[in-house]
Every structure is written in C-alpha cells, then in structure tokens.
Design a protein around this motif. Structure first.
Motif, PDB file in Angstrom:
ATOM      1  N   HIS A  64       0.850  -1.185   0.000  1.00 32.14           N
ATOM      2  CA  HIS A  64       0.000   0.000   0.000  1.00 32.14           C
ATOM      3  C   HIS A  64       0.886   1.235   0.000  1.00 32.14           C
ATOM      4  O   HIS A  64       2.036   1.192   0.420  1.00 32.14           O
ATOM      5  N   LEU A  65       0.346   2.328  -0.515  1.00 31.03           N
ATOM      6  CA  LEU A  65       1.041   3.610  -0.487  1.00 31.03           C
ATOM      7  C   LEU A  65       0.235   4.587   0.365  1.00 31.03           C
ATOM      8  O   LEU A  65       0.002   5.733   0.004  1.00 31.03           O
ATOM      9  N   PHE A  66      -0.244   4.075   1.493  1.00 32.42           N
ATOM     10  CA  PHE A  66      -0.961   4.854   2.504  1.00 32.42           C
ATOM     11  C   PHE A  66      -2.344   5.291   2.012  1.00 32.42           C
ATOM     12  O   PHE A  66      -2.812   4.832   0.975  1.00 32.42           O
ATOM     13  N   GLU A  67      -2.974   6.162   2.781  1.00 31.37           N
ATOM     14  CA  GLU A  67      -4.368   6.500   2.543  1.00 31.37           C
ATOM     15  C   GLU A  67      -4.531   7.913   1.993  1.00 31.37           C
ATOM     16  O   GLU A  67      -3.631   8.732   2.070  1.00 31.37           O
ATOM     17  N   ARG A  68      -5.718   8.121   1.450  1.00 32.51           N
ATOM     18  CA  ARG A  68      -6.166   9.459   1.050  1.00 32.51           C
ATOM     19  C   ARG A  68      -7.512   9.714   1.707  1.00 32.51           C
ATOM     20  O   ARG A  68      -8.265   8.784   1.988  1.00 32.51           O
ATOM     21  N   ASP A  69      -7.823  10.978   1.935  1.00 34.66           N
ATOM     22  CA  ASP A  69      -9.142  11.363   2.440  1.00 34.66           C
ATOM     23  C   ASP A  69      -9.850  12.147   1.351  1.00 34.66           C
ATOM     24  O   ASP A  69      -9.342  13.148   0.853  1.00 34.66           O
ATOM     25  N   CYS A  70     -11.027  11.665   0.957  1.00 39.35           N
ATOM     26  CA  CYS A  70     -11.816  12.300  -0.107  1.00 39.35           C
ATOM     27  C   CYS A  70     -13.203  12.648   0.416  1.00 39.35           C
ATOM     28  O   CYS A  70     -14.206  12.502  -0.280  1.00 39.35           O
ATOM     29  N   SER A  71     -13.256  13.101   1.668  1.00 36.14           N
ATOM     30  CA  SER A  71     -14.549  13.309   2.323  1.00 36.14           C
ATOM     31  C   SER A  71     -15.273  14.570   1.872  1.00 36.14           C
ATOM     32  O   SER A  71     -16.498  14.651   2.005  1.00 36.14           O
ATOM     33  N   LEU A  72     -14.544  15.570   1.379  1.00 32.21           N
ATOM     34  CA  LEU A  72     -15.219  16.789   0.950  1.00 32.21           C
ATOM     35  C   LEU A  72     -15.840  16.530  -0.416  1.00 32.21           C
ATOM     36  O   LEU A  72     -15.158  16.547  -1.443  1.00 32.21           O
ATOM     37  N   GLN A  73     -17.148  16.282  -0.402  1.00 28.87           N
ATOM     38  CA  GLN A  73     -17.846  15.860  -1.604  1.00 28.87           C
ATOM     39  C   GLN A  73     -19.121  16.680  -1.802  1.00 28.87           C
ATOM     40  O   GLN A  73     -19.657  17.264  -0.873  1.00 28.87           O
ATOM     41  N   ARG A  74     -19.566  16.669  -3.044  1.00 29.64           N
ATOM     42  CA  ARG A  74     -20.841  17.286  -3.401  1.00 29.64           C
ATOM     43  C   ARG A  74     -21.607  16.291  -4.256  1.00 29.64           C
ATOM     44  O   ARG A  74     -21.148  15.898  -5.311  1.00 29.64           O
ATOM     45  N   ARG A  75     -22.755  15.852  -3.744  1.00 32.10           N
ATOM     46  CA  ARG A  75     -23.568  14.854  -4.446  1.00 32.10           C
ATOM     47  C   ARG A  75     -22.728  13.635  -4.851  1.00 32.10           C
ATOM     48  O   ARG A  75     -22.779  13.159  -5.976  1.00 32.10           O
TER      49      ARG A  75
END
Length: 625
Positions: free
Chosen positions: A223-234
């Motif tokens: 693995h190459l660690f995590e990402r956070d993609c929580s800022l979303q619209r629809r």
C-alpha cells in the motif's frame, strides 16, 4: 519494457500518462474523437488516430476501434486511463488476445471487483469489514423496496457497476424510493451498461477514506498509505488529500492491512484503490471503517499520493505491466508532508452546479503549483464529456500550509466565458471546519450558499469602479457629463459617484485610485469581466436587458444541450413545487428540471430520447390560482 503505448482516453489523464511515457523514452499514441481533434493530448503525442464522432459510445467507448488504432499506429501497450474502458474486463481480454500489453489488473480481478454487490460478498469471505446493506440478485422493485424497509432510512442506492457518483442516490423518505431507484437504474445503464443496484445503510457522519494499493505478477502487494476524499458534493469528490486528517497509527495500520488483504484476495496486479467509509461521529477508529468498493484503475486523485510518497504511479504501472517486480518494498515507502488536490470543473455553483460548456476565450491557471489539465486557451469544454478542466495539486510540510497554498491557487484561476467552481473551491478550503480537519461528506450540503454564492464585496465594487473610471479616461473626454468630473475637483478628493452594474446588480461608488486587488479580464459588450478570489464578475455601465431566463413564467428551459431520459408527467397533470417534470442527461449526469411552483403541466414539448438544445423550452407549468 515495451517501446510504445496508446492511451485509450482523453484530456488530462492522457496528458498525464504521456508525460511519464516520454520521460521514460516510450513512444506515445493518442486517440481522439472529432470533438478532440485539436485537443492538447492529441498535440502532445507522437502519433494520433481518429476514433469517430464526438459521442463517447461512437469513439472512446468503442473497444474495437481502439484496438484497430493501436494496430495502425504500431503501439505495443494500451493504458486505459480512468473512466471509459478502464474497468472493462472484456476490453482487457481483447487487448491481451491481440498480443498487446494491458496496463491494468487481470480481467479476473476487474470482474471480481467491478460489480459492487459481488465484491462485497467476496470481501466478507476475505475477512474485510463491509457496509451493511443488500447485495442480492433479486432486482425486482418489490424486493428492493422491501429490503430498503429492512435496512431503514436514510439509505443509499448504488449502481453495482457505478463510480464517480453516477447511479448513486440518497433516499430519506420511502415515498421517494421508487423515483430514486428509477434514476439510479437509468444512470447505471447509461454510464456502465448495467442497471442493477445495491442498497446500503447511510452513515450520518461519513468520512471517505481510500487506500492506494499496488500488486505485481509475483503475488506481492503493497500500500502507499491513505487518502481522504470526504469533501464531496452529491457523491462527487471536490478536495482530496493525503494523508487523512485525524488518522492515528493504529487506525492506519488497520485500514491499510484490510486493503492489502482485499487486493490479495483477487490476485491483484497494478494500481488499485480500496474505498472505505468511516463513521466519523467519534473520530477515526479501526473498528468503524467499512469496505465500500474497489476501483481497479488509477484514480483521479492519484497525484496526492505521488506527492507524499515521492513516487510516479504511472511509472509503477508501466513496470508492473512489463513484468517487473514492484519498485519498492513496503518498508521502503514513506509518508512525507501533506498534499491536497482540488478538482476545477466547468460548472456554475450558483445555479445548482450545472455544467458550463463553450470556448475557453480567457484561460489562466496558476503557474506555481502542479496543474494536471487537458485543455488550453482557445479550446472548448464539450457537452459530450466530463466537465473537469484541471486538477490543482500542492505539497507542503503541514496540512494547514497545504490548504492555504491551494486556496491561493484556486483564487488565481481566471476562465471566461465558461463558468468554473474556483471560488467555491477556495471557500471550501478556507472554511473553519475544513481547516480544523472536521470534515465529513455532508459538509458542503450543510453550508449551502455560504460556499456556493459569489458575494459582491465592497472590495469588488470599489475596484470595479476604479477600473471602470480608468477605462473611461482612456476613451472619453474628462468632462463627460454622464460620469461627472471625477478626479478633477481642485484641492479636494474626488467625491462624485458613478452608477454601474455588477452581474446585473446596481452599484454606486466613487474613484479612489486604488491599486486593484481584482484582475482585469476580457472586455464584453458595454463593460468588462473582472476576477477576484476565484470568482468572476461582469461589470457594465448600463442596466442589463430584462431576461427571459427566470422561471417565474413557468417555462422549463434546457440549461445545456442533452438527451431527454425521463418525462414522468404529461400535459394536464397536476404538479407540486420541486417535482421533476423532465430529466435531461448531459455530460454523463442526469439533471432534473423541476416545477417552480404548484400547478399544472400546461405543455410538454419533448419525449424520452429527444435531443434538446440549450435554452429550448421543454415544458411549461401553469401556477394554481
């Protein structure tokens, strides 16, 4: 290593792959539709082959044409990018059967993870925690409605072959379930050729955490660690970052181990992303993170992982596809600093984020950050493809510094006449909750106009006034009576006010001879356009003509060209305010045109399957009296 590669895609991802290929001395081949004949990715490649007309189904989605193009151009390998054919197992098999190198995972892995329902069942067997819901084969409306009642509301309907928010609908009320289901099924069929859906319980404070994995032909997975993609619209990602804020070592170890376990369960090779949903009501915890799906391709947001690990993921893809081992072992991969990416879209936040199409007559992007783009000044944003213009990516020692730098970069964007979400992105990045790392997928919806509306501030008004006066000085007599003798009062400051309009709103201001903080943009009829903090404003000396775009007359007009995919009502039907009257499909998404008030459908001028032109009246609603 192969010596030539065809990228079966377009836009910024094609340009991105070409950059690495050219650095490695690999010959590049582009494919294009008629709409993309002069696109940057075509000009960047060593060779280019026409696929067909503009619609994706007649060009980029036609696997036979892509294979023929590879043969004609002498390409040895095919990189699918993302979207289009990237997760099509049949296409992958056809590439390999043609004797070409497929730069992607094995077809069996694509199939195993490509359908969300089957993938969840497989993950349960592999001991990976999954979100509660329904993944059954029975797709009858009655069974799905019954399962929805069992799961409880709110819930999510998801196309089993979906991605990017397409075919995904949140339902809060049982009364809305049937319409949401039909819409999800249509989007699934249109975008992925599969109308089947699954149901998931809706987590009220969800965080979207994903893990980048890589496997090789020797059975090794890292693995190459995590990402956070929580800022979303629809359900569409807006800001992505790496690492995830608030992620402690124990939680990171749990989620990355689950991701590696999932990849090994399908004998994964190449680049892939395991997507997890976390209940953030009590911070990030390893026992409150569940598997959602796996994307068996490179992700749009892969640059943030590249920035924090110092690795070129496209080069990794090339080397693994050529049969080489993974470039690094797990203990050789390290996190360094913080990276963030903003997706710059051609859309209008003030009008419900409707896509904006047209020619990029004025086009300026910041030059001191990483910019991945597939368009250029003078180019065109087409109705046929995704409306993303560019990705702006930064890398800084800390999260606070990364957010500040990315906000500044978004504020420097200048695009005309196509509208963009640059100002919206800047406001998101500067929002106190985001800055504090207190992010979940509902933040944007909760803030509403506070993020979407471009305010006409005092700074904008005064700077517009000064620029307007200066432009007038160049072209007019100083004694012009319409504007008064501004700046000509002896032994006293200028005080006379001039009247003008910003975005059609009347303003009054004097001349302060400020050094403007806004950027002077293109001239338009009767005035000019200025740019400030990512937003753009139309400045005019004269009041705008009364427009016919308002919905007060009950006319529902097509906001852009597109195809009618639903018309649930007919002339004479009663309709409630907010109820869908016509559904238009454009730029790979559905857009519902709803009744502006309670009334009756007086006229309906389109049917399912019709093509609508921008501005065309599709239906008329008559208000109740």
């Amino acid at each position: 290593m192969f010596t030539s590669v065809l990228v079966a895609n377009r836009g910024e991802i094609a340009c991105r792959v070409f950059r690495t290929a050219q650095r490695m001395g690999i010959r590049t081949v582009a494919v294009h539709s008629d709409a993309d004949a002069e696109a940057p990715h075509v000009k960047m490649a060593d060779a280019a082959v026409r696929l067909g007309p503009a619609p994706a189904r007649d060009s980029y989605l036609d696997g036979a044409k892509v294979l023929a193009a590879a043969k004609d151009a002498g390409a040895e390998a095919i990189h699918p990018g993302y979207g289009f054919l990237s997760e099509n197992a049949e296409f992958a098999e056809a590439v390999m059967a043609a004797g070409l190198v497929w730069i992607g995972p094995p077809p069996a892995a694509i199939r195993a993870m490509g359908l969300k329902d089957a993938a969840k069942r497989l993950m349960i067997q592999a001991g990976v925690p999954v979100t509660p819901g329904y993944q059954g084969e029975d797709q009858s409306p009655e069974r799905l409605a019954a399962e929805a009642e069992r799961i409880g509301y709110p819930l999510l309907i998801k196309a089993v072959a979906g991605g990017g928010g397409k075919g995904m609908k949140r339902v809060d009320d049982p009364a809305d379930f049937a319409d949401a289901l039909a819409s999800a099924q249509r989007e699934g069929q249109s975008s992925f050729g599969d109308p089947r859906v699954l149901l998931e319980t809706y987590i009220t404070r969800p965080r979207h955490i994903e893990v980048q994995v890589f496997g090789d032909s020797r059975g090794e997975v890292v693995h190459l660690f995590e990402r956070d993609c929580s800022l979303q619209r629809r359900h569409q990602k807006v800001i992505e970052e790496a690492p995830a804020p608030g992620m402690d070592d124990a939680t990171r170890a749990a989620v990355t181990a689950a991701a590696v376990r999932a990849a090994k369960a399908v004998n994964y090779e190449g680049a892939g992303t395991l997507e997890f949903i976390a209940d953030a009501s009590d911070g990030l915890r390893g026992d409150r993170i569940w598997f959602m799906e796996m994307n068996t391709r490179l992700q749009v947001e892969h640059p943030v992982t590249e920035m924090v690990t110092g690795q070129d993921l496209v080069e990794w893809q090339f080397r693994v596809a050529a049969g080489e081992p993974l470039p690094l072992k797990q203990n050789e991969i390290h996190l360094n600093g913080w990276a963030m990416e903003a997706r710059l879209y051609a859309e209008d936040p003030a009008s419900g984020f409707l896509p904006s199409i047209g020619k990029l007559e004025h086009f300026h992007l910041p030059d001191d950050v990483r910019v991945d783009t597939g368009v250029a000044a003078g180019g065109e944003v087409s109705q046929f493809y995704d409306p993303m213009i560019a990705k702006l990516i930064v890398h800084e020692p800390t999260r606070e510094a990364a957010a500040a730098r990315l906000a500044t970069a978004c504020g420097e964007v200048e695009v005309w006449p196509v509208k963009t979400n640059a100002g919206f992105l800047k406001r998101c990045l500067e929002h106190p909750r985001f800055v504090a790392g207190d992010v979940d997928t509902g933040l944007i919806a909760a803030e509403g106009e506070g993020l979407t509306a471009a305010l006409i501030t005092e700074t904008v008004v005064q700077d517009a006034s000064d620029l307007l006066w200066r432009s007038r000085q160049v072209q007019s007599d100083v004694w012009d009576c319409e504007y008064g003798a501004l700046g000509l009062r002896l032994n006293a400051p200028a005080a006379t006010l001039q009247t003008f309009f910003i975005d059609g709103v009347r303003q009054q201001a004097g001349y302060l001879n400020n050094f403007p903080s806004v950027s002077y943009g293109p001239e338009i009829d009767g005035g000019f356009v200025i740019f400030h903090e990512g937003d753009r404003y139309e400045v005019s000396r004269h009041a705008p003509r009364s427009g016919s775009s308002a919905v007060s007359d009950g006319a529902l007009r097509a906001p852009m060209p597109g195809r009618i995919v639903a018309a649930p009502l007919k002339a004479g039907d009663a309709v409630a305010k907010g109820q869908p009257v016509v559904v238009l499909e454009a730029m790979k998404m559905e857009h519902a045109l709803t009744a502006p008030f309670d009334g009756v459908v007086e006229a309906l001028s389109v049917a399912v399957g019709d093509q609508a032109t921008e501005g065309a009246v599709l239906a008329v609603v008559k208000a109740n009296v």
